[in-house]
Design a protein around this motif. Structure first.
Motif: not given
Length: 333
Positions: A26-28, A33-36, A72-75
């Motif tokens: 997995v590579s984000v 991440l900005r899109t998510m 975790g960062a998104l949360a």
């Protein structure tokens, strides 16, 4: 979760006769991440440049992130975006309006805080004294009297504890909210309602309302109608109920920007500018009640009755049930 991540490569493995997927890598990226975050918050990607760019410093990570690190960062980022703005500072004697940020510490929608900040940056229009600076006097002929009847009527069984509090407060100033329909054209909510009436297209109706609040988030009635539509859709799709909560919260908080600190006045239903806020409060109370958040619903219903003691919406039939924690009944709304 994995379907939301770009850059994921899958292998296949057999597990007790069933074919399952497992991520081999997995590579984000920062862009991923900005899109998510934009998808989950409802905010434009451009507005999220800094908080996402700052992830390595804020969380001690480095690009690219793993799936677990990304979640975790998104949360945490979503939590920050949904934190309520503080209530306006102000102290006053006795009972007053309870602001949404005093009821909950998080907005349901990821974009509500940004919407409020956008309005504040431009300058919110304050409510003003109405009806020639007259007061609402609960002991006058327009009130419910010293001992209103508790007998059931066509609306159900009313309760009057709230009315005693209103009477004890004595005369209070009458206020008028700002014009809820900016501009000289047909109000956007009316255009959307007309579109639905002509075409029967609910999706187009929602799209028209959404376009109106994107253009001008002060369109409180558009937020309310989006909430009402989601509330009705929840009859067949329960996932629409949190959506309704987000719309109603946004409507209420946008309206609250116009209220003075420690607001203790009356927003009479007879003043048409006040009705969008009353509709928003009613919808918010019902939605929280339906979600089982009866304490929150009771506070909102208390705001309805405190600011509109004439109770043109029948809240006197609902507030005691919410205070008692009675589960929501669709017959009661």
């Amino acid at each position: 979760m994995d379907t939301l991540l770009s850059g994921v490569r899958y292998g296949r493995t057999e597990c007790r006769g069933r074919e399952t997927r497992m991520a081999t890598s997995v590579s984000v990226s920062e862009d991923d991440l900005r899109t998510m975050l934009a998808e989950r918050s409802g905010l434009d990607r451009d507005l999220l440049w800094f908080p996402v760019h700052d992830v390595p410093r804020a969380f001690g990570l480095s690009w690219p992130l793993t799936a677990e690190q990304a979640e975790g960062a998104l949360a945490d980022l979503l939590d920050q975006l949904r934190r309520v703005l503080p209530a306006p500072r102000g102290e006053g004697p006795g009972r007053r309006y309870v602001y949404l940020s005093e009821i909950t510490d998080r907005y349901q929608r990821g974009d509500t805080r940004r919407i409020l900040e956008r309005i504040l940056d431009r300058g919110a229009t304050p409510a003003c004294l109405a009806f020639g600076n007259e007061d609402y006097d609960p002991r006058s002929d327009r009130g419910w009297g010293a001992r209103p009847s508790t007998a059931p009527d066509h609306g159900g069984k009313p309760t009057w504890g709230w009315w005693r509090e209103v009477r004890e407060a004595g005369p209070r100033p009458l206020y008028r909210m700002p014009d809820p329909y900016m501009g000289e054209d047909e109000p956007p909510v009316d255009r959307a309602l007309g579109l639905r009436e002509r075409t029967g297209d609910s999706a187009a109706y929602r799209a028209a309302l959404s376009a109106a609040v994107r253009e001008d988030p002060r369109q409180i009635d558009c937020w309310v109608h989006l909430g009402s539509d989601a509330f009705e859709r929840a009859n067949s799709d329960e996932s629409a109920l949190p959506e309704a909560l987000g719309y109603y919260q946004t409507a209420v908080t946008v309206a609250e920007l116009s209220l003075p600190p420690a607001f203790a006045g009356v927003l009479a239903w007879g003043e048409l500018n006040n009705r969008p806020l009353h509709r928003a409060l009613h919808g918010l109370g019902l939605t929280w009640w339906r979600l089982g958040e009866t304490a929150n619903a009771a506070v909102v219903f208390g705001n309805c009755l405190w600011t509109n003691p004439d109770d043109n919406q029948g809240i006197r039939y609902l507030i005691a049930q919410a205070k008692a924690g009675t589960p929501w009944n669709p017959e009661e709304d």
